[in-house]
Write an enzyme that holds these catalytic residues in place. Structure first.
Site, PDB file in Angstrom:
ATOM      1  N   PRO A  55      54.012 -22.323  12.189  1.00  0.00           N
ATOM      2  CG  PRO A  55      53.325 -23.605  13.653  1.00  0.00           C
ATOM      3  CD  PRO A  55      53.195 -22.492  13.364  1.00  0.00           C
ATOM      4  N   GLY A  56      52.357 -23.951   9.563  1.00  0.00           N
ATOM      5  CA  GLY A  56      50.947 -24.524   8.587  1.00  0.00           C
ATOM      6  C   GLY A  56      50.462 -25.951   8.887  1.00  0.00           C
ATOM      7  NE  ARG A  78      51.839 -31.028  -0.705  1.00  0.00           N
ATOM      8  CZ  ARG A  78      52.084 -32.447   0.143  1.00  0.00           C
ATOM      9  NH1 ARG A  78      51.344 -33.492  -0.367  1.00  0.00           N
ATOM     10  NH2 ARG A  78      53.159 -32.611  -0.109  1.00  0.00           N
ATOM     11  CE1 TYR A 108      55.806 -28.043  -4.031  1.00  0.00           C
ATOM     12  CE2 TYR A 108      54.031 -28.646  -2.799  1.00  0.00           C
ATOM     13  CZ  TYR A 108      54.761 -27.705  -3.211  1.00  0.00           C
ATOM     14  OH  TYR A 108      54.589 -26.180  -2.976  1.00  0.00           O
ATOM     15  CB  CYS A 113      43.455 -31.341 -21.232  1.00  0.00           C
ATOM     16  SG  CYS A 113      41.818 -32.412 -20.749  1.00  0.00           S
ATOM     17  CE1 TYR A 147      52.066 -24.253   1.706  1.00  0.00           C
ATOM     18  CE2 TYR A 147      51.476 -25.920   3.646  1.00  0.00           C
ATOM     19  CZ  TYR A 147      51.993 -24.824   3.122  1.00  0.00           C
ATOM     20  OH  TYR A 147      52.571 -24.200   3.956  1.00  0.00           O
TER      21      TYR A 147
END
Ligand code: PLP
Length: 428
Positions: free
Chosen positions: A287-288, A325, A329, A355, A383
């Site tokens: 698990p992370g 993130r 994503y 920018c 993350y």
């Protein structure tokens, strides 16, 4: 997410007391004032609490929880999990050096990743990792050569691509046929035969990792069934697989997701294993996100409010280089004020100074803030910092670990001069 949500992701370690956001026992505005922004803050107690259900669900079974450190590889985070008995899932030689620097046990390290270099293999063999999670048949050949040259046998597990749909974002789905990861299910038996022949290898296990931010139990059960079919076939040929590694990927609540609890997931997996008479094998998990995601926030200062005809912007001092993130994503993460104020709320996009139009942290958020206020981006423990870059020559943020009312600086803020220290001007 509304900023007056009663429970925040990460509660009870991220919660309002009156108008003030607390991270465990530390007031977020005080941390921002003391350490400046952008600032990552983690709760050590929240990390412990996230690990607990994994450990309790696996108590009494031979197991190893290998924290997937790419989620957050800061030394103090690794130290925290090492002290709790965890091993580590690593994906590079650099991560291995971090484990060693943090006092982690290399004998509890599994080395994943589809592009291991010979130098990385050599180093991992020298320090004695528990296992190489091998992702291709070509890698088997190279690993055997490297191990043979060192007079060793490399312990290997084959990462099998079970071809199950984890139902998650395409960028973080890894267990489908079209993904670059793992050995195709229908090649796996042949790969095990080859591994058994190679002089530098010792087959010890099998593994899979089907994706990230998974919010259902079903894909795990599908993957487990596919893996167990292979285990039975491979062992019928006389090979013994000591361990079964089901990877990581369990999701967290960012806004309104409702992933299963880790102990519920593991109970379901154990039930399936027992039903198939396979419950005695050593079990590994990697698990992370689920160990650290909700244990961290990113504190950022509001620099400017920029009202506009089509959009209002809230310009903050953190950007996509600090927290990728949303840009990568299109992830939605909660954004709340560190101190709630009685100001008229407006709908705005929370954007950074970089920018790029992709540089946003949140879209269409209802916020009542002024320049100088501090905002907290929630669930930023995974993350976040580990994906941070120096784009736009922006020094990376500082990091703080809190436990109760104590706060420690665990990574100092970078300086601009530090960013180009390794560069040289041309002669002349
Ligand atoms: C990234 C990764 C993990 C951890 O995934 P999370 O979604 O953070 O739990 C585990 N194993 C491997 C091989 C990975 O690449």
């Amino acid at each position: 997410m509304k900023d007056d949500d009663a429970t925040l992701p990460g509660d009870p370690f991220m919660a309002y007391r009156g108008d003030t956001l607390f991270i465990d026992g530390c007031a977020a505005p005080d941390l921002a004032a003391r350490f400046a922004t952008p600032l990552y803050v983690y709760s050590r107690a929240a990390m412990r609490a996230a690990l607990g259900p994994y450990q309790r669900a696996l108590a009494g079974r031979a197991h190893l929880i290998c924290y997937a450190m790419k989620a957050n590889s800061s030394l103090a985070v690794l130290q925290t999990f090492a002290a709790l008995g965890c091993g580590f899932d690593i994906v590079s030689g650099g991560e291995l050096e971090r484990v060693l620097a943090a006092g982690g046990d290399p004998a509890k390290v599994v080395f994943s990743g589809l592009g291991k270099t010979r130098a990385e293999m050599r180093r991992a063999l020298e320090v004695g990792v528990k296992c190489f999670n091998v992702e291709s048949e070509a890698e088997l050949e190279t690993l055997s050569e490297v191990a043979t040259s060192l007079n060793r046998r490399a312990p290997v597990s084959l990462r099998v691509n079970p071809d199950v749909d984890a139902g998650t974002h395409p960028y973080i789905s890894t267990g489908l046929k079209g993904n670059k990861f793992g050995i195709a299910h229908d090649r796996a038996v042949a790969a095990y035969r080859r591994a058994a022949q190679l002089p530098g290898l010792a087959v010890v296990g099998i593994d899979c990792h089907i994706g990230s931010q998974i919010t259902e139990i079903a894909p795990y059960l599908d993957a487990l069934d596919r893996l167990l079919d292979l285990v039975e076939t491979v062992e019928a040929e006389g090979l013994r697989l000591q361990h079964l590694d089901l990877g990581g990927g369990l999701g967290i609540r960012y806004t309104d997701e409702a992933p299963p609890a880790a102990d519920a997931l593991i109970a379901a997996l154990l039930a399936r294993l027992d039903a198939r008479g396979q419950g005695g094998r050593e079990l590994l998990f990697e698990p992370g996100r689920s160990l650290v995601g909700n244990a961290g926030v990113l504190l950022t200062e509001v620099l400017y409010l920029k009202p506009g005809e089509a959009k209002n912007f809230c310009v903050v001092d953190a950007a996509m280089n600090d927290l990728m993130r949303p840009a990568l994503y299109e992830a939605t993460m909660g954004i709340v004020p560190a101190r709630r104020r009685d100001l008229p709320a407006v709908v705005c996009d929370v954007v950074g100074p970089v920018c790029e139009s992709g540089d946003w942290l949140g879209r269409d958020r209802l916020l009542g803030v002024e320049a100088g206020d501090t905002l907290a981006v929630l669930s930023a423990g995974a993350y976040g910092m580990s994906m941070a870059s120096n784009y736009n020559t922006r020094p990376r943020a500082a990091e703080v670990m809190v436990d109760g009312d104590q706060a420690w600086l665990i990574r100092e803020r970078e300086t601009a001069a530090g960013l180009f220290r390794g560069e040289t001007l041309l002669p002349g």
